[in-house]
Design an enzyme around this catalytic site. Structure first.
Site, PDB file in Angstrom:
ATOM      1  N   LYS A   1       0.810  -1.225   0.000  1.00  0.00           N
ATOM      2  CA  LYS A   1       0.000   0.000   0.000  1.00  0.00           C
ATOM      3  C   LYS A   1       0.840   1.271   0.000  1.00  0.00           C
ATOM      4  O   LYS A   1       0.512   2.234  -0.696  1.00  0.00           O
ATOM      5  CB  LYS A   1      -0.953  -0.003   1.197  1.00  0.00           C
ATOM      6  CG  LYS A   1      -2.068  -1.038   1.093  1.00  0.00           C
ATOM      7  CD  LYS A   1      -3.052  -0.898   2.245  1.00  0.00           C
ATOM      8  CE  LYS A   1      -4.220  -1.853   2.075  1.00  0.00           C
ATOM      9  NZ  LYS A   1      -5.245  -1.664   3.123  1.00  0.00           N
TER      10      LYS A   1
ATOM     11  N   ALA B   1       4.249   6.126  21.439  1.00  0.00           N
ATOM     12  CA  ALA B   1       4.795   7.069  20.465  1.00  0.00           C
ATOM     13  C   ALA B   1       4.098   6.956  19.116  1.00  0.00           C
ATOM     14  O   ALA B   1       3.949   7.959  18.401  1.00  0.00           O
ATOM     15  CB  ALA B   1       6.300   6.843  20.301  1.00  0.00           C
TER      16      ALA B   1
END
Length: 275
Positions: free
Chosen positions: A66, A159
């Site tokens: 992708k 994160a």
């Protein structure tokens, strides 16, 4: 005859040919749709062959291509740029040199499945997105545009959740987005909608979430296997309703078909067949 395809590696599991052939029959569209397993090292040659084949007008993209395909597109739709990934490509042959235009239909497919098939009201909803990978990135923006009042993002690696929120804020979404930690969820009221965008179910696991946040919530697992681990856990924890991603699979395919052919096929019959 116009040709379409899906590329990925591997592709043993794909249901896309079955779905799109049914769509073509229901809309009386003359086309072929085939699965093309493409190893990463063969991607560039495959895309060039698609450009050079006059009958090839578009293709779907699944893992692991992708992001790589997005980098090779000549133009991107807004959803693909926001998602940072492409799952549908139009080969535009109206110019001398064919152009590849990348789109992402995952978000539209998810919203359609939630609101139309499952009757979920997103307007004003407090939503928890579990996971911060490509699936979450491709769907948070459309969910906000569909009316969600807020989206909290939780991820095993904090994160990554923070990076996703910053990416979406840079695209114009602001006060209604936040990265949250597992510990912070302990103090949260139950959410209206909880979406599992992780692949934990493929290993038979479920995300580490406090059960109280899903009581009376609509819980959705983007995996589309039958009776997934997250679906079982959510039901036992008191979720109001649970569903898996089979409908999203069908609806995102319908969005791709519409981009290619200009007609949106009916989806309920295909959903029932696959279920």
């Amino acid at each position: 005859m116009d040709r379409y395809a899906v590329i990925g590696w591997p592709l043993d599991y794909t249901r896309s040919p079955q779905i799109h052939r049914r769509f073509a029959e229901s809309c009386a569209e003359a086309l072929t749709y085939e699965a093309h397993p493409v190893a990463p090292e063969d991607l560039a040659d495959t895309l060039q062959a698609f450009r050079e084949r006059p009958s090839m007008h578009g293709f779907n993209v699944t893992v692991p291509h992708k992001e790589s395909v997005m980098a090779r597109c000549d133009a991107l739709g807004d959803e693909a740029a926001e998602a940072g990934a492409v799952n549908t490509v139009i080969i535009d042959r109206s110019t001398t040199t064919p152009r590849m235009v990348g789109h992402n239909t995952d978000g539209a497919g998810l919203v359609q499945d939630l609101t139309q098939r499952h009757g979920v009201s997103l307007n004003g909803a407090r939503l928890l997105m579990v996971g911060a990978g490509g699936a979450a990135r491709g769907t948070c923006g459309p969910l906000l545009r569909a009316g969600c009042a807020s989206i909290d993002v939780v991820n095993r690696t904090a994160a990554r959740a923070e990076a996703l929120v910053e990416h979406l804020r840079a695209r114009g979404h602001s006060a209604n987005l936040a990265a949250v930690t597992r510990a912070a969820l302990e103090g949260q009221a139950p959410y209206d909608v909880v979406i599992n965008a992780t692949s934990s179910g493929m290993q038979g696991a479920v995300p580490d979430l406090p059960p109280k946040i899903i009581r009376e919530a609509f819980c959705y697992d983007m995996l589309y296997g039958e009776d997934t681990p997250f679906e079982r856990w959510a039901r036992s924890a008191g979720a109001r309703q649970v569903a898996t991603g089979l409908g999203m699979l069908v609806e995102q395919a319908a969005e791709a078909f519409h981009l290619w052919r200009g007609v949106r096929p009916p989806t309920n019959a295909v959903f029932d067949l696959l279920r």
